[in-house]
Design a protein around this motif. Structure first.
Motif, short mmCIF file in Angstrom:
data_model
loop_
_atom_site.label_atom_id
_atom_site.label_comp_id
_atom_site.label_asym_id
_atom_site.label_seq_id
_atom_site.Cartn_x
_atom_site.Cartn_y
_atom_site.Cartn_z
N SER B 105 43.66 26.49 45.81
CA SER B 105 42.63 27.15 44.99
C SER B 105 42.49 26.45 43.66
O SER B 105 41.39 26.21 43.17
N GLN B 109 39.21 24.66 41.95
CA GLN B 109 38.68 25.23 40.73
C GLN B 109 38.71 24.19 39.60
O GLN B 109 37.76 24.06 38.84
N SER B 118 40.71 30.20 34.13
CA SER B 118 40.09 30.55 35.39
C SER B 118 40.82 29.88 36.57
O SER B 118 40.85 30.42 37.67
N GLU B 121 43.65 32.28 37.19
CA GLU B 121 43.14 33.49 37.81
C GLU B 121 42.86 33.28 39.29
O GLU B 121 43.25 34.07 40.14
N GLU B 122 42.20 32.16 39.54
CA GLU B 122 41.81 31.85 40.90
C GLU B 122 43.06 31.67 41.77
O GLU B 122 43.11 32.13 42.90
N ASN B 125 44.56 34.87 42.65
CA ASN B 125 43.79 35.59 43.66
C ASN B 125 44.02 35.06 45.06
O ASN B 125 43.60 35.66 46.04
N ALA B 126 44.66 33.88 45.11
CA ALA B 126 44.72 33.17 46.39
C ALA B 126 45.38 34.00 47.48
O ALA B 126 45.02 33.91 48.64
N THR B 148 39.44 42.18 45.44
CA THR B 148 38.30 41.34 45.11
C THR B 148 37.16 41.57 46.06
O THR B 148 36.01 41.35 45.73
N ASN B 185 29.27 25.22 40.95
CA ASN B 185 29.81 25.11 39.60
C ASN B 185 29.08 24.06 38.75
O ASN B 185 29.30 23.99 37.55
N SER B 207 33.57 30.73 43.18
CA SER B 207 35.00 30.88 43.41
C SER B 207 35.32 30.62 44.88
O SER B 207 34.77 31.24 45.78
N ASN B 209 37.99 31.23 46.62
CA ASN B 209 38.62 32.33 47.34
C ASN B 209 37.61 33.38 47.74
O ASN B 209 37.65 33.93 48.83
N GLN B 210 36.69 33.66 46.83
CA GLN B 210 35.68 34.66 47.13
C GLN B 210 34.83 34.19 48.30
O GLN B 210 34.49 34.97 49.17
#
Lengths: 213, 841
Positions: B105, B109, B118, B121-122, B125-126, B148, B185, B207, B209-210
């Motif tokens: 991730s 990113q 970020s 954060e990313e 979230n992984a 999420t 991005n 993102s 992951n999203q």
């Protein structure tokens, strides 16, 4: 008063003990860890012994810093940063000289052990090296406070370390890989506490041998 | 850009993760690894000093995120922070994310230019993505980790919409999803994505992951929303990316599972005690003489330019146009004598026509106002890097091609000549970092008598061309072997013994010069007699055949003295391309090979042997734990009889039209039932050809699996011929991988167990009058000939370059002695004893 020669003897003696006890330490570690502690400690201290040859002109502070760096880079497991911190912080608390006073030695252990606790976030009773180091430190402090002979003081400290080590047997591990075992870590002596006992007893031996000679 | 550090107990773990992560992006990410300790016997552990150095290596004020595996990795990293400069320390963050998911991730990113916060954060979230995908299996544990997913995102009212249906065969899996996220991005607008088929809530398309959590699979419909000042451009950008199948259309091969090749240049670290280096021999022979280095001046590139973006852009287009026309010229020249080799230049043309690349360069020039040369080099290097990081050597080789062709463009932009090999007056040896296909043309016209290259592989385009020149050459010597060689100083290439001496002593130079003279004399003698038969002193006649990989080589083989082709490996035709060759293309190649034969000669053609160490993307192969024991050769073909059918049709038609005798050989046969199945596919193919001449075709198998060798008596009644593939038969019999350095020595064909098996096969075949040939490495090694001849072998197939020497040696053979030797060898206890018999010293 501790001389540079006594410090060198201490480290060499520690190297001998770790070499001899390598299998035993690994055996202990196999029960509740990843079976590498004996090899790791031995590797670190053999490197220390090798490096000592290049440090005949260094002062004690320098030698102990060298030990810190060597252990950090060569032990490999968690013992690397932990023992590394012990020597690094300890060395940072004393003056650069070829001799150190008894209270300097006490400082070395006080600051070093503080560093280890901060690094490993371990408390007494977590079944770690701290469990033999803290009682040893306590005894050393008392003895030096009572103006006892340093040889005697270290001998007592080693005995306290041994007792602390043995008392880890019924404990449940709270730190390190052993903590994954929870209840099952009971009934095993902690390898870290054991190697710490060896370190203290090596110092006691080195200092008493030297003064008796 | 945010820097990333991987801390692990084990270097393999960390480096594997690095490789995996870098496949996610073509952007140059500052990523460093601190893993293991400096103890060769027991490298597992972590070292705070190494970690400190790794952090410093990738450090910038944009920040660094460190990922650790467990235990001491965390302690050591903690300690490393203490060693850092105080100002740096506050920009270094330790991530608690699971290391693999977190790093992947983070890399994506970071590549998108995200801030360190970020990235953190990313990474954190992984875990939720994995948890969400496992949620179905743990229904009681609902809501955990999928936070999420359930968080509602509201789409701004002024957003514009785009609906797409996904065509990628694996959906938007990690790599195409990464492409989408990176593209998103690049725009200022907020971009949202929703998988309509999975009833998901819209999430940010910026993102990874999203996006992955949307579980977008093939045929799913997705909706994208764009809101912000550049929403139109953003929509346009994503449409283009979707048209390009999120980067998979042109690079589907790259996303296939790959095999790790174990023998690469990294396994050749040091010279031997004589100062000689080992590499990969491309063309055998000896050469001594002064070195020349090709003049590759790295051009100075300035980022700034005084001309307008428009002028810079047209400068680049002019340069590309000029290079294209040069390539076409070169191709035409080569086409006259080797059409297959000429196709190499098609690959080059394709590479510089890459619209994605051009688009990025254009953007860089117009948006950043940099020079064309700078933009070109910057973007191209990123692509080269991602190719070079690939595991499959055939794909890595595309990096070499790309380096050459883009280098030419760069030189054109800067208006300096592309590298020239300066014409030496005295015969010289070319010592180079890597050999480029365009160098070979230059070699031919000059007095280059040897080539040594640091990089390269036997199947690279340059090597294929080089082999055709017959110049003694060794590649893949490693950078260290050539780095100190000076122009004009004597060097020695001993491509007979695979040795390169970059700094020969006077003594060595003298001895090797003498050997060179002998070798030349000898090779002249053997060359002269190459067309004469190989007949031993007592009149036993051997049949010497050629092994070839490409159809054009058939001609070379016959020219070198081959009395037919004993092995035509057709799989080369199937490698290195986007889709399989159709029947017409196959027919053309097979016809070329067949036409090179005399009418009394035979061509043995092996059906496609893909799998094992050769893997082809478009064939939908699966990733195998142990490909050499896996789905390869006839095993694959029998599961895809339609492919076998096409290949057999092409072979049959070519044989029919050229009227040549052809032996069709099936690889990787374990049991006779497999052969029978293949034969029924063959029969169907035959029935489709009118007036088919049965005399032309024989059917047989390659004996390379011990099972087939052990039951050879059950197989022989059904086949017309057999050929022994020693490379595989040796490694399967002795259970030792010939590419694994550690056990290579065990894979010794002199092992009495192997010889016993060999003897059984040869003897049983002779008893039933079935022709038996040998086409593995062992068959072409003259030192083995007495043993093999003694065991009863008469047909030897080998790479064409070996034939003259092989025949020359065979003519001196005494059969009575050879038979004695074979008997003694069969009686030995171990391979060492056999080796002593072969060369008693």
């Amino acid at each position: 008063m501790i001389t540079k020669q006594e410090i060198i003897n201490w480290l060499e003696r520690a190297g001998e003990i770790y070499e001899k006890q390598r299998g035993y330490l690994t055996e202990l570690d196999k029960a509740i860890g990843d079976a590498d502690h004996g090899n790791n400690m031995n590797r670190g201290f053999q490197k220390v012994t090798e490096n000592l040859a290049d440090h005949s002109d260094s002062d004690i502070k320098n030698i102990l810093s060298m030990v810190a760096k060597t252990l950090i880079s060569s032990v490999g497991g968690a013992a690397g940063p932990l023992y590394g911190t012990l020597f690094l912080k300890g060395a940072g608390s004393i003056d650069a000289s070829d001799e150190i006073s008894d209270s300097d030695l006490l400082h070395f252990w006080e600051e070093g052990i503080k560093g280890v606790q901060a690094r490993g976030r371990a408390e007494a009773g977590d079944k770690t090296m701290i469990d033999s180091l803290l009682p040893a430190l306590e005894t050393l402090k008392q003895s030096i406070g009572n103006n006892e002979e340093i040889t005697k003081a270290l001998e007592k400290a080693a005995q306290s370390a041994k007792k602390g080590m043995e008392e880890t047997i019924p404990l449940i591990a709270k730190k390190g890989r052993a903590s994954y075992l929870g209840e099952r870590s009971k009934e095993h002596q902690d390898p870290g506490a054991t190697s710490s006992y060896y370190l203290v007893s090596a110092l006691a031996e080195a200092v008493s041998n030297n003064s008796s000679e | 850009m945010t820097g990333i550090v991987i801390v692990s107990h084990h270097p393999d773990l960390a480096n594997g993760l690095k490789e995996l992560a870098l496949q996610m992006t073509s952007v140059d990410i500052p990523l460093a690894v601190a893993a293991g300790i400096d103890d060769p016997d027991d490298p597992i552990g972590t070292d705070a000093v190494k970690i400190q150095q790794a952090i410093e290596k990738v450090y910038s004020d944009d920040g660094v995120v460190v990922f650790m595996d467990l235990g001491s990795a965390i302690l050591s990293t903690d300690m490393a922070l203490e060693f850092l400069d105080e100002n740096q320390r506050k920009n270094v963050h330790l991530s608690a994310a699971p290391i693999v998911e977190g790093v992947l991730s983070a890399v994506t990113q970071a590549a998108a230019g995200a801030s360190v916060q970020s990235v953190m954060e990313e990474a954190n979230n992984a875990l939720s993505q994995k948890q969400a995908s496992l949620e179905e299996e743990y229904p009681s544990d609902s809501n955990s980790g999928s936070e999420t997913d359930t968080k509602k995102t509201s789409i701004p009212e002024n957003a514009i919409k785009l609906e797409l249906t996904i065509a990628n065969s694996l959906g938007l899996h990690a790599r195409p999803a990464a492409q989408l996220v990176q593209a998103a991005n690049r725009f200022k607008s907020d971009i949202y994505i929703k998988n309509e088929d999975k009833e998901k809530n819209p999430v940010s398309a910026k993102s990874l992951n999203q996006v992955l959590l949307q579980e977008i699979r093939k045929h799913d419909t997705i909706t994208l929303w764009f809101a912000g000042e550049d929403k139109e451009e953003a929509k346009e950008g994503i449409i283009q990316l979707a048209d390009d199948h999120f980067g998979e259309k042109t690079s589907s091969r790259l996303s296939e599972p790959k095999n790790v090749e174990t023998t690469e240049s990294d396994s050749i670290p040091d010279p031997d005690e004589e100062g000689a280096w080992k590499g990969t021999v491309i063309s055998p022979g000896l050469a001594t003489g002064p070195a020349i280095r090709p003049s590759t001046v790295t051009p100075k590139i300035s980022k700034e330019t005084s001309s307008s973006s428009k002028e810079e852009w047209s400068k680049l287009q002019e340069a590309i146009k000029a290079v294209k026309s040069e390539l076409s010229d070169q191709k035409k020249k080569l086409e006259q004598h080797d059409s297959e080799a000429a196709e190499i230049f098609d690959v080059h043309l394709l590479l510089i026509n890459d619209s994605q690349l051009l688009e990025r360069v254009h953007k860089k020039i117009t948006e950043n106002g940099v020079s064309a040369a700078y933009a070109w080099k910057h973007e191209v290097d990123a692509v080269i890097e991602s190719y070079a990081g690939m595991q499959e050597s055939l794909i890595r080789e595309r990096a070499d091609d790309l380096r050459e062709v883009t280098g030419r463009v760069l030189h054109k932009i800067l208006d300096i000549p592309w590298r020239k090999i300066s014409a030496p007056k005295t015969p010289s040896i070319l010592v180079t970092d890597e050999l480029l296909p365009s160098d070979i043309e230059q070699l031919k016209s000059q007095s280059i008598i040897g080539v040594a290259a640091a990089k390269g592989s036997p199947t690279s385009h340059a090597s294929i061309l080089l082999r055709g020149t017959g110049i003694p050459s060794i590649v893949a010597l490693g950078d260290k072997a050539i780095e100190k060689v000076q122009e004009g100083k004597d060097v020695v290439i001993d491509a007979v013994n695979n040795q390169f001496y970059p700094h020969p002593t006077n003594q060595q130079f003298k001895i090797l010069s003498e050997q060179e003279a002998t070798w030349k004399e000898r090779s002249q003698a053997t060359e002269e007699d190459r067309k004469k038969p190989a007949e031993t002193t007592d009149g036993t006649r051997f049949r010497i055949l050629g092994n070839i990989t490409r159809s054009e080589e058939a001609k070379t083989a016959i020219e070198k003295g081959a009395e037919g082709i004993g092995l035509y490996r057709t799989e080369y035709l199937f490698l290195n391309r986007e889709e399989q060759p159709d029947i017409d293309e196959q027919y053309r190649h097979y016809s070329v090979a067949m036409e090179s034969m005399e009418h009394d000669q035979t061509l043995t053609i092996r059906t496609m042997d893909i799998g094992g160490d050769k893997n082809v993307g478009y064939l939908n192969q699966i990733h195998e734990q142990n490909p050499n024991l896996g789905w390869r050769g006839l095993r694959y073909h029998l599961d895809h009889p339609e492919l076998l059918h096409i290949q057999l049709q092409a072979i049959l038609q070519a044989a029919h039209d050229t009227e040549r005798h052809v032996e069709i050989m099936f690889p990787m046969v374990t049991s006779i039932s497999e052969f029978k199945k293949a034969r029924s596919v063959f029969k169907t193919a035959v029935s489709e050809i009118s007036n088919y001449n049965k005399e032309l075709i024989s059917l047989g198998i390659m004996v390379e699996i011990p099972a087939a060798a052990i039951l050879i008596d059950k197989i022989l009644p059904h086949v017309d011929f057999i050929s022994i593939g020693t490379n595989d038969l040796v490694q399967y019999t002795l259970a030792a991988d010939r590419n694994n350095e550690k056990v290579q020595a065990i894979a010794n064909p002199l092992h009495p167990a192997f010889l016993t098996l060999l003897h059984k096969v040869i003897k049983t075949a002779a008893e039933s009058d079935t022709p038996v040939a040998m086409c593995g490495e062992m068959g072409g090694d003259p030192t083995m000939t007495p043993l093999l001849a003694g065991l009863g072998l008469r047909d030897f197939s080998m790479s064409p370059g070996r034939i003259p020497e092989f025949k020359w040696q065979a003519r001196k053979l005494d059969m009575a002695k050879a038979e004695e030797l074979a008997l003694a060898a069969l009686d030995c206890d171990d391979p060492e004893e056999v080796a002593r018999l072969l060369s008693p010293e």
